[in-house]
Design a protein around this motif. Structure first.
Motif, mmCIF file in Angstrom:
data_model
loop_
_atom_site.group_PDB
_atom_site.id
_atom_site.type_symbol
_atom_site.label_atom_id
_atom_site.label_comp_id
_atom_site.label_asym_id
_atom_site.label_seq_id
_atom_site.Cartn_x
_atom_site.Cartn_y
_atom_site.Cartn_z
ATOM 1 N N GLY A 1 0.720 -1.193 -0.189
ATOM 2 C CA GLY A 1 -0.075 -0.045 -0.084
ATOM 3 C C GLY A 1 0.895 1.164 0.075
ATOM 4 O O GLY A 1 0.456 2.322 -0.267
ATOM 5 N N ASP A 2 2.084 1.259 0.355
ATOM 6 C CA ASP A 2 3.035 2.359 0.418
ATOM 7 C C ASP A 2 4.386 1.920 -0.124
ATOM 8 O O ASP A 2 5.113 0.970 0.417
ATOM 9 C CB ASP A 2 3.103 2.845 1.922
ATOM 10 C CG ASP A 2 4.081 3.987 2.087
ATOM 11 O OD1 ASP A 2 4.563 4.388 1.060
ATOM 12 O OD2 ASP A 2 3.765 4.524 3.196
ATOM 13 N N SER A 3 4.635 2.663 -1.297
ATOM 14 C CA SER A 3 5.874 2.055 -2.022
ATOM 15 C C SER A 3 7.149 2.811 -1.431
ATOM 16 O O SER A 3 8.324 2.665 -1.827
ATOM 17 C CB SER A 3 5.885 2.483 -3.380
ATOM 18 O OG SER A 3 5.610 3.834 -3.707
ATOM 19 N N THR A 4 7.193 3.785 -0.389
ATOM 20 C CA THR A 4 8.156 4.378 0.300
ATOM 21 C C THR A 4 9.164 3.327 1.073
ATOM 22 O O THR A 4 10.233 3.772 1.312
ATOM 23 C CB THR A 4 7.882 5.447 1.063
ATOM 24 O OG1 THR A 4 7.109 4.870 2.246
ATOM 25 C CG2 THR A 4 6.986 6.502 0.450
ATOM 26 N N TYR A 5 8.874 2.218 1.468
ATOM 27 C CA TYR A 5 9.466 1.377 2.042
ATOM 28 C C TYR A 5 10.498 0.692 1.091
ATOM 29 O O TYR A 5 10.102 0.479 0.034
ATOM 30 C CB TYR A 5 8.774 0.279 2.619
ATOM 31 C CG TYR A 5 7.706 0.856 4.059
ATOM 32 C CD1 TYR A 5 8.234 1.201 5.073
ATOM 33 C CD2 TYR A 5 6.486 0.584 3.496
ATOM 34 C CE1 TYR A 5 7.400 1.742 6.188
ATOM 35 C CE2 TYR A 5 5.444 0.887 4.765
ATOM 36 C CZ TYR A 5 6.018 1.454 5.891
ATOM 37 O OH TYR A 5 5.091 1.865 6.957
ATOM 38 N N ARG A 6 11.786 0.526 1.789
ATOM 39 C CA ARG A 6 12.884 -0.081 0.791
ATOM 40 C C ARG A 6 12.920 -1.537 0.805
ATOM 41 O O ARG A 6 13.361 -2.059 -0.367
ATOM 42 C CB ARG A 6 14.268 0.687 1.266
ATOM 43 C CG ARG A 6 14.568 2.041 1.365
ATOM 44 C CD ARG A 6 15.965 2.454 1.553
ATOM 45 N NE ARG A 6 16.395 2.149 2.975
ATOM 46 C CZ ARG A 6 16.370 2.717 4.076
ATOM 47 N NH1 ARG A 6 15.682 3.786 4.021
ATOM 48 N NH2 ARG A 6 16.523 2.048 5.156
ATOM 49 N N SER A 7 12.353 -1.954 1.748
ATOM 50 C CA SER A 7 12.645 -3.533 1.950
ATOM 51 C C SER A 7 11.682 -3.944 3.025
ATOM 52 O O SER A 7 11.195 -3.306 3.936
ATOM 53 C CB SER A 7 13.960 -3.907 2.135
ATOM 54 O OG SER A 7 14.289 -3.666 3.503
ATOM 55 N N THR A 8 11.538 -5.189 3.090
ATOM 56 C CA THR A 8 10.881 -6.001 4.213
ATOM 57 C C THR A 8 11.397 -5.467 5.499
ATOM 58 O O THR A 8 10.430 -5.059 6.560
ATOM 59 C CB THR A 8 10.939 -7.453 3.987
ATOM 60 O OG1 THR A 8 10.480 -7.860 2.649
ATOM 61 C CG2 THR A 8 9.977 -8.121 5.154
ATOM 62 N N LEU A 9 12.594 -5.819 5.707
ATOM 63 C CA LEU A 9 13.022 -5.229 7.097
ATOM 64 C C LEU A 9 12.744 -3.752 7.357
ATOM 65 O O LEU A 9 12.772 -3.308 8.584
ATOM 66 C CB LEU A 9 14.718 -5.666 7.038
ATOM 67 C CG LEU A 9 14.856 -7.093 7.031
ATOM 68 C CD1 LEU A 9 16.479 -7.190 6.992
ATOM 69 C CD2 LEU A 9 14.465 -7.739 8.331
ATOM 70 N N ASP A 10 13.006 -3.065 6.401
ATOM 71 C CA ASP A 10 12.838 -1.402 6.588
ATOM 72 C C ASP A 10 11.511 -1.202 6.874
ATOM 73 O O ASP A 10 11.209 -0.306 7.915
ATOM 74 C CB ASP A 10 12.968 -0.615 5.292
ATOM 75 C CG ASP A 10 12.781 0.775 5.188
ATOM 76 O OD1 ASP A 10 13.612 1.206 6.139
ATOM 77 O OD2 ASP A 10 12.087 1.352 4.448
#
Length: 301
Positions: A248-257
């Protein structure tokens, strides 16, 4: 090992049961996604909102309030946002994860009788089919989550006109690989939940059938489906929240982020945000799907 024809029959009966359950329960899924995408509100909060924001109670931020708010502000049809990619997903994912379950289970046990299959072999088979199915179906999951989230005030407005437009727009603007955004948590979530659902349904059903008064009927299937749904939500909620937020939000860089930022900004309770909505959704979905599947199998398989 299942033959090609028997696999085809199981695939289509499973896909039908999954799609029917999706149509019946997608308003709960829309509410769940909106709850999971909520960020912690700035203080001060009214007492009921503070409790409801955890997803454990139906208050200002709870499931019922979310459903009513969506219906009032966006129209009743908005509760079925994402139904088209949802059906795409269930046809592929539901058909593959259940259709492949028996062949993969037979592979793990070397083709021995079903009665000799251990719980561990069932779990491994369900984990495997969950991974295979969601890798194929993950783009449909992404489009469904984005369509469901599009009406929320604090998310990026993408204004897709529909499922096909969403697929095309994502490919055009973000590249074809973007259709698999959030694949890591999605694989983890669906492999875990598939293992919890299929293995626990088998075990609950077997357990109930050994009790006096229980037979292989609708009531037994209902109880086993509820047990499978509750077990799946308890285990899968944290990865489900991360999956919904990443899609829903493409600002996260990765799963861990995503995991780290959610933990830091919203606290550990955020990983069970929307728990009631999630259980109502998965619990009712499992009941409807397994009841439908059992009846279809008796009629056609």
């Amino acid at each position: 090992m299942a033959t090609a024809s028997s696999f085809g029959a199981v695939f289509f009966s499973s896909a039908f049961a999954a799609c029917f359950a999706e149509v019946c329960t997608i308003p709960l899924d829309t509410a769940k996604v909106r709850l999971q995408l909520q960020r912690k509100a700035p203080p001060p909060l009214p007492p009921v909102a503070a409790v409801a924001g955890t997803g454990w109670a139906v208050g200002a931020g709870g499931m019922l309030a979310t459903i009513l708010s969506i219906a009032k502000e966006e129209g009743v049809a908005a509760l079925w946002k994402g139904i088209v990619p949802g059906l795409h997903r269930q046809f592929l994912y539901g058909g593959l994860r259940i259709g492949l379950y028996e062949p993969v289970k037979a592979f793990f046990v070397g083709g021995t009788a079903v009665g000799d299959v251990s719980l561990l072999s069932k779990i491994l088979a369900a984990l495997t089919t969950g991974v295979i199915a969601i890798v194929v179906a993950s783009p449909t999951d992404l489009v469904k989550v984005r369509l469901q989230a599009d009406g929320k005030a604090n998310t990026v407005k993408r204004n897709y006109s529909g499922a096909l437009n969403a697929y095309a727009t994502i490919i055009r603007q973000e590249g074809i690989g973007a259709l698999w955004t959030g694949l890591g948590p999605n694989v983890a979530r669906n492999a875990i939940i598939n293992a919890a659902e299929l293995a626990s349904y088998d075990q609950f059903k077997q357990m109930f059938l050994k009790l006096p008064g229980f037979t292989d009927n609708v009531f037994t299937h209902l109880l086993a489906g509820l047990g499978a749904g509750f077990f799946a939500v308890c285990i899968g909620s944290p990865v489900d929240v991360v999956k919904s937020r990443m899609m829903g939000d493409s600002t996260y860089r990765s799963t861990l982020d995503c995991f780290a930022k959610t933990l830091k900004n919203d606290g550990p309770g955020a990983f069970y945000k929307g728990f009631i909505a999630n259980f109502c959704r998965i619990g009712s979905w499992n009941v409807i799907m397994f009841l439908t599947l059992e009846q279809v199998r008796r009629l056609f398989l």
